[in-house]
Scaffold this active site. Sequence first.
Site, PDB file in Angstrom:
ATOM      1  N   SER A   1       0.848  -1.190   0.000  1.00  0.00           N
ATOM      2  CA  SER A   1       0.000   0.000   0.000  1.00  0.00           C
ATOM      3  C   SER A   1       0.882   1.238   0.000  1.00  0.00           C
ATOM      4  O   SER A   1       2.104   1.131   0.054  1.00  0.00           O
ATOM      5  CB  SER A   1      -0.893   0.007   1.238  1.00  0.00           C
ATOM      6  OG  SER A   1      -0.091   0.270   2.372  1.00  0.00           O
ATOM      7  N   LYS A   2       0.237   2.382  -0.031  1.00  0.00           N
ATOM      8  CA  LYS A   2       0.960   3.664  -0.077  1.00  0.00           C
ATOM      9  C   LYS A   2       1.994   3.777   1.038  1.00  0.00           C
ATOM     10  O   LYS A   2       3.024   4.414   0.890  1.00  0.00           O
ATOM     11  CB  LYS A   2      -0.037   4.807   0.099  1.00  0.00           C
ATOM     12  CG  LYS A   2      -0.594   5.305  -1.203  1.00  0.00           C
ATOM     13  CD  LYS A   2      -1.245   6.640  -0.981  1.00  0.00           C
ATOM     14  CE  LYS A   2      -2.101   6.997  -2.163  1.00  0.00           C
ATOM     15  NZ  LYS A   2      -3.165   7.904  -1.844  1.00  0.00           N
ATOM     16  N   ARG A   3       1.654   3.160   2.146  1.00  0.00           N
ATOM     17  CA  ARG A   3       2.543   3.172   3.295  1.00  0.00           C
ATOM     18  C   ARG A   3       3.965   2.717   2.932  1.00  0.00           C
ATOM     19  O   ARG A   3       4.939   3.108   3.550  1.00  0.00           O
ATOM     20  CB  ARG A   3       1.951   2.219   4.325  1.00  0.00           C
ATOM     21  CG  ARG A   3       2.145   2.544   5.753  1.00  0.00           C
ATOM     22  CD  ARG A   3       1.108   1.833   6.624  1.00  0.00           C
ATOM     23  NE  ARG A   3       0.762   0.481   6.181  1.00  0.00           N
ATOM     24  CZ  ARG A   3       1.514  -0.591   6.355  1.00  0.00           C
ATOM     25  NH1 ARG A   3       2.668  -0.490   6.962  1.00  0.00           N
ATOM     26  NH2 ARG A   3       1.104  -1.768   5.943  1.00  0.00           N
TER      27      ARG A   3
END
Length: 467
Positions: A237-239
């Site tokens: 994910s963006k994380r």
Amino acid sequence: MSVKTRFAPSPTGYLHVGGARTALFSWLYARKHGGQFVLRIEDTDLERSTQESVDAILEGMQWLDLDYDEGPFYQTKRFDRYNEVIDQLIEKGMAYRCSCSKERLDNLREEQMAAKQKPRYDGHCRHADVSADEPHVIRFLNPTEGSVKFKDLVKGDIEVSNNELDDLIIRRTDGSPTYNLTVVVDDHDMEITQVIRGDDHINNTPRQINMYQAMGWSVPEFAHLPMILGDDGARLSKRHGAVSVMQYADEGYLPEGLLNYLVRLGWSHGDQELFSREEMIQLFELTNVNRAPSAFNTEKLNWLNAHYIKEASPADLAPLLQKHFQQLDIEATDLAVLAQIVEAQRERASTLVELADISAFYFNDPEGYSSKPAKKALVEEAIAPLTHARKALAQLAAWEREPIHQCVADAVAALEIGFGKLAMPLRISVTDGAPSPDLDLTLFLVGREATLRRIDNAIVFIQENAS
Ligand code: GLU
């Protein structure tokens, strides 16, 4: 039947790494089998779909050069066709109107959860004869007996009992069709032979197969690709940093590097790591796709990208480097010079952003001389050689590598000093210690005017700082 695959993104964001990998595998399968590849934009979720996202997906596909033979098709343009199929299902008695209220469905769900059952629609309206005039949804009448079996091209044999599946909504109260219906109609109409998609859809597949069968349509083959995890084991994910394909472009990755990285995310051919586009097409097999999730590994991506930066023609990289220089407020206009910078520096960079960073000194004068090598080289005894060389370089007839080289050699001979006594302070004056190629090439690329100015600056620096 000849092979036809598709990529069917929902335009609710950018083209992310997972989507791009799905697109790549579908594209490879089609290309390998001399088939066709279709792009379909699944934009029926009117609230979440945006034109911006469609553009981002198209841009990402183009950057990766995943060309399609048909499309892009837009599902929002096919509502009449979906309604036609829904009406046929109703006529066949394979779909029905349901007017269950939200309260009833909420209560049902709560009861089922309390009884530790899987929440599912109980078929209440199957025989309710709901009038078309009252608000209703249309549900697909899922078979109650038997099971759905299919052989997933990645995951192997799968069997799901029909009593696990409930009657799915295929048309909402507002008249809009739902994903599971549209995807079946499209894959049928577009004559898709292999549905290759992320395994987040694997639970939909048995329901979709039931719909193909209800319509009397042939069922395509399915291949569900395992998901991609971040290096910490959680779903990517963006994380985890960049996940949008175009962000990789912005960060200085080459499409060849990212594609090679993506093909290895869940697929292998022996222990080979490097694949040209042609090799990928030739060697790709769905049977070699892993069943287990694959983990994203930025180090490996960087390694591959460094490889493709070294392989590329400097002339091809020059305009790309130019763009990355712009990000540093450097306007580098001479593409021939940029190509030489690429050649001189690329061994040291794994992205074009890095390449621009480590090459900024060609355009920007050092901001003072604070590096360790500067402390060593810019000392009082360097003033005389620097002054001598500055004068000779200023008078050089042609600013070319060979005369520059000769000029430095002549200065060293005239001064009767070791080469390093001039070469070192000269290089540091111009670079402040940034890694740089041969001295004559460095000076040539920096240009005469900037070289002389930097020597002057270095001399002033020594005068002000040397004790
Ligand atoms: N539109 C779906 C998605 O973006 C893909 C559906 C499919 O491939 O069947 O997740």
